[in-house]
Design a protein around this motif. Structure first.
Motif, short mmCIF file in Angstrom:
data_model
loop_
_atom_site.label_atom_id
_atom_site.label_comp_id
_atom_site.label_asym_id
_atom_site.label_seq_id
_atom_site.Cartn_x
_atom_site.Cartn_y
_atom_site.Cartn_z
N CYS A 192 0.83 -1.21 0.00
CA CYS A 192 0.00 0.00 0.00
C CYS A 192 0.86 1.25 0.00
CB CYS A 192 -0.94 -0.01 1.20
SG CYS A 192 -2.22 -1.28 1.13
N ILE A 193 1.90 1.24 0.83
CA ILE A 193 2.79 2.41 0.90
C ILE A 193 3.49 2.62 -0.44
CG2 ILE A 193 4.87 3.34 1.99
CD1 ILE A 193 4.02 1.94 4.56
N ARG A 194 3.93 1.51 -1.06
CA ARG A 194 4.63 1.64 -2.33
C ARG A 194 3.71 2.18 -3.41
NH1 ARG A 194 6.81 -3.78 -4.88
NH2 ARG A 194 4.56 -4.02 -5.10
N VAL A 195 2.48 1.64 -3.49
CA VAL A 195 1.53 2.10 -4.49
C VAL A 195 1.16 3.55 -4.26
CG1 VAL A 195 -0.79 1.77 -5.41
CG2 VAL A 195 0.65 -0.21 -4.95
N THR A 196 0.94 3.90 -2.99
CA THR A 196 0.60 5.28 -2.67
C THR A 196 1.73 6.23 -3.04
OG1 THR A 196 -0.76 4.49 -0.84
CG2 THR A 196 -0.15 6.82 -0.83
N THR A 197 2.96 5.83 -2.79
CA THR A 197 4.11 6.66 -3.15
C THR A 197 4.19 6.87 -4.65
OG1 THR A 197 5.31 5.79 -1.24
CG2 THR A 197 6.61 6.89 -2.94
N VAL A 198 3.96 5.80 -5.41
CA VAL A 198 3.98 5.91 -6.87
C VAL A 198 2.89 6.86 -7.34
CG1 VAL A 198 3.63 4.65 -9.02
CG2 VAL A 198 5.03 3.66 -7.20
N GLN A 199 1.68 6.73 -6.79
CA GLN A 199 0.58 7.60 -7.19
C GLN A 199 0.85 9.05 -6.83
OE1 GLN A 199 -2.75 5.79 -5.26
NE2 GLN A 199 -3.08 4.27 -6.88
N VAL A 200 1.41 9.29 -5.63
CA VAL A 200 1.73 10.66 -5.24
C VAL A 200 2.79 11.25 -6.16
CG1 VAL A 200 2.77 12.06 -3.42
CG2 VAL A 200 1.04 10.35 -2.84
N ARG A 201 3.79 10.43 -6.50
CA ARG A 201 4.84 10.92 -7.40
C ARG A 201 4.27 11.28 -8.78
NH1 ARG A 201 7.71 6.57 -8.35
NH2 ARG A 201 8.62 6.53 -6.28
N ALA B 181 1.20 12.10 -9.41
CA ALA B 181 0.35 13.28 -9.26
C ALA B 181 1.19 14.56 -9.22
CB ALA B 181 -0.51 13.16 -8.01
N LEU B 182 2.31 14.51 -8.50
CA LEU B 182 3.20 15.69 -8.44
C LEU B 182 3.79 16.00 -9.81
CD1 LEU B 182 5.04 15.07 -5.04
CD2 LEU B 182 3.20 16.70 -5.52
N TRP B 183 4.23 14.94 -10.51
CA TRP B 183 4.71 15.15 -11.87
C TRP B 183 3.59 15.68 -12.76
CZ3 TRP B 183 9.25 15.96 -13.64
CH2 TRP B 183 10.37 15.35 -13.07
N GLY B 184 2.35 15.24 -12.46
CA GLY B 184 1.22 15.73 -13.24
C GLY B 184 1.02 17.21 -13.09
N VAL B 185 1.19 17.74 -11.89
CA VAL B 185 1.07 19.18 -11.67
C VAL B 185 2.12 19.93 -12.49
CG1 VAL B 185 1.24 21.01 -9.94
CG2 VAL B 185 0.07 18.87 -9.37
N PRO C 88 -2.50 10.58 -18.44
CA PRO C 88 -2.89 11.30 -19.66
C PRO C 88 -3.92 12.39 -19.42
CG PRO C 88 -2.90 8.92 -20.02
CD PRO C 88 -2.72 9.13 -18.55
N THR C 89 -4.83 12.17 -18.45
CA THR C 89 -5.86 13.17 -18.19
C THR C 89 -5.27 14.49 -17.74
OG1 THR C 89 -7.40 11.40 -17.58
CG2 THR C 89 -7.97 13.63 -16.89
N LEU C 90 -4.21 14.43 -16.93
CA LEU C 90 -3.58 15.66 -16.46
C LEU C 90 -2.91 16.40 -17.61
CD1 LEU C 90 -2.02 14.45 -13.09
CD2 LEU C 90 -4.11 15.77 -13.45
N ILE C 91 -2.38 15.67 -18.57
CA ILE C 91 -1.77 16.31 -19.74
C ILE C 91 -2.84 17.05 -20.54
CG2 ILE C 91 -0.46 15.91 -21.85
CD1 ILE C 91 0.74 13.46 -20.53
N SER C 92 -3.99 16.40 -20.73
CA SER C 92 -5.08 17.06 -21.44
C SER C 92 -5.60 18.27 -20.69
CB SER C 92 -6.23 16.06 -21.66
OG SER C 92 -5.80 14.96 -22.42
N LEU C 93 -5.56 18.21 -19.36
CA LEU C 93 -6.01 19.34 -18.56
C LEU C 93 -5.16 20.58 -18.80
CD1 LEU C 93 -8.10 20.08 -16.38
CD2 LEU C 93 -6.40 19.46 -14.66
N GLY C 94 -3.88 20.38 -19.09
CA GLY C 94 -3.02 21.53 -19.37
C GLY C 94 -3.43 22.28 -20.62
N ILE C 95 -4.04 21.56 -21.59
CA ILE C 95 -4.47 22.20 -22.83
C ILE C 95 -5.65 23.13 -22.58
CG2 ILE C 95 -5.35 21.78 -25.15
CD1 ILE C 95 -3.85 19.13 -25.13
#
Length: 429
Positions: free
Chosen positions: A61-70, A72-76, A334-341
């Motif tokens: 759980c910690i590993r998956v959560t860390t990957v998702q947080v990373r 998400a941060l890269w997504g910003v 991909p959704t975050l990339i589209s959000l930038g447009i």
């Protein structure tokens, strides 16, 4: 370690990404190791097995959560970069036309920069891949994307040249529209390309019918009509709106035809494809700017009058935008990339508000809002309705008062243990 090979359909300079993930070797081996470890621990005793299993679940759980947080941060970061590169290229192109009124020459110059895709990809391959290949070997391996025979003249003229033509038309019509109307209207209207992609995919590719996407397409069309009405149906604005809608249509046609003819491509294959498009543009289209120059259609007094800084700035920003859009899936969603447009629309509006005389009347604001709303609705996943139903069901169960406290108290430990196992097992997959 679980490995994935991302597959991406390269888009025109103004598109949102179409991406799929293909699982490869590694997953089954991981599951076998987990099963073997669980069997060894269960032989040592029930308490030890449960403790070790809990630790493994917590670690997972910690590993998956860390990957998702990373991600998400890269997504910003990606949202900010995509938004700034797309809005920056649009604004800079608008400034360029004040000194260099040559949209086709600018399109040709910017498209030629696509030649850099494969060299940059190969540099990344040398830095990341443990098995380093020579440029020729990597080139031949990526050419398998076009078929068993590789990149033959027949394949080039049937599967590459049409997409290069659509790429040129998309960018040229977009730049022509910038000469007629303001950047806010152009960037907002171009967001309709996602609605056109859905309609073409539904008709041509027989994609799944979704009511919410039909509503989004209707909103996009309504936004186009309202945008035209906002300027009073003047010929100048009507021509500009027609040009940007045609550009969005070419972009959608590019995307759908690519999926139908070529399918999806790995990163190296996408980089090679875009480099071939740029090289073909330089070899076969270079005569067009020359003809336009001598016929005084796109005439400039002398080479010294060409604003090379603006031209390189527009080409560089468009190249950066294409890199982010086509290969950003490697680090974020991909959704975050589209959000930038879509976020580039308010950015362009703020710039236009302070740099040019633009009247944001009520009709224009509503038109921009419903177009952006339709774009965001098209980003919803296919199972969005089921997710909402499941979420509402869970919330309803939480609100219901607990009944049968005596019976529940006798079996509390057993029920919660079973629930934990079920939820963790589902989450792991």
């Amino acid at each position: 370690m679980k490995k994935h090979s991302a597959r991406v359909a390269p888009l025109s300079a103004c598109n949102s990404p179409v991406l799929t993930l293909t699982k490869v070797e590694g997953e089954d081996r991981t599951r076998e190791n987990v099963v073997g470890t669980t069997d060894a621990q269960s032989a040592g005793g029930a308490a030890g097995a449960e403790s070790g299993s809990s630790r493994r679940r917590l670690h997972c759980c910690i590993r998956v959560t860390t990957v998702q947080v990373r991600k998400a941060l890269w997504g910003v970061v990606m949202v900010m970069c995509v938004c700034s590169s797309w809005a920056g290229s649009t604004q800079l192109a608008k400034l360029t036309f004040k000194q260099f009124d040559a949209p086709f020459t600018l399109t040709w110059f910017a498209t030629t920069w696509n030649c850099l895709f494969f060299p940059l990809y190969y540099i990344g391959h040398l830095c990341k891949s443990p098995e380093r290949q020579t440029p020729r070997q990597r080139f031949r391996e990526c050419c398998r994307f076009f078929g068993d025979d590789g990149l033959t003249p027949k394949v080039f003229f049937t599967k590459v040249a049409p997409f290069g033509l659509l790429w040129i038309l998309t960018n040229y019509l977009y730049l022509q529209a910038l000469r007629k109307i303001n950047t806010t209207d152009v960037s907002a209207l171009f967001c309709c390309n996602k609605a056109f992609v859905f309609l073409l995919s539904w008709i041509v590719l027989r994609d799944r019918f979704m009511g919410v996407r039909i509503v989004a397409a209707i909103l996009a069309i309504a936004g186009i009509v309202m945008m035209t009405y906002a300027d009073g149906f003047h010929s100048h604005s009507v021509i500009g709106i027609t040009l940007v809608v045609a550009s969005a249509s070419m972009s959608a046609l590019y995307k759908v035809l690519f999926k139908m003819v070529l399918g999806s491509a790995k990163f190296g294959e996408a980089a090679l494809f875009l480099s071939i498009v740029g090289s073909a543009n330089f070899v076969f289209i270079s005569f067009v700017p020359v003809i336009l120059y001598f016929t005084h259609v796109e005439y400039i007094g002398s080479p010294a009058d060409i604003p090379w800084a603006y031209l390189c700035g527009v080409a560089g920003l468009l190249f950066a935008f294409n890199v982010l859009v086509n290969f950003g899936i490697a680090i974020t969603y991909p959704t975050l990339i589209s959000l930038g447009i879509v976020l580039s629309v308010p950015v362009n509006a703020m710039v236009d508000l302070y740099t040019c005389e633009i009247h944001f009347n009520t009709v224009r604001l509503i038109a921009v809002f419903i177009i952006c709303l339709g774009f965001l609705m098209l980003l919803l996943p296919e199972d969005w309705d089921q997710c909402i139903i499941q979420l509402s069901t869970r919330l309803r169960k939480r609100d219901e008062p607990a009944e049968g406290n005596g019976e529940a108290g006798a079996t509390t430990g057993l029920n919660w243990r079973g629930r934990a196992r079920t939820s963790m097992s589902t989450f792991a997959h």
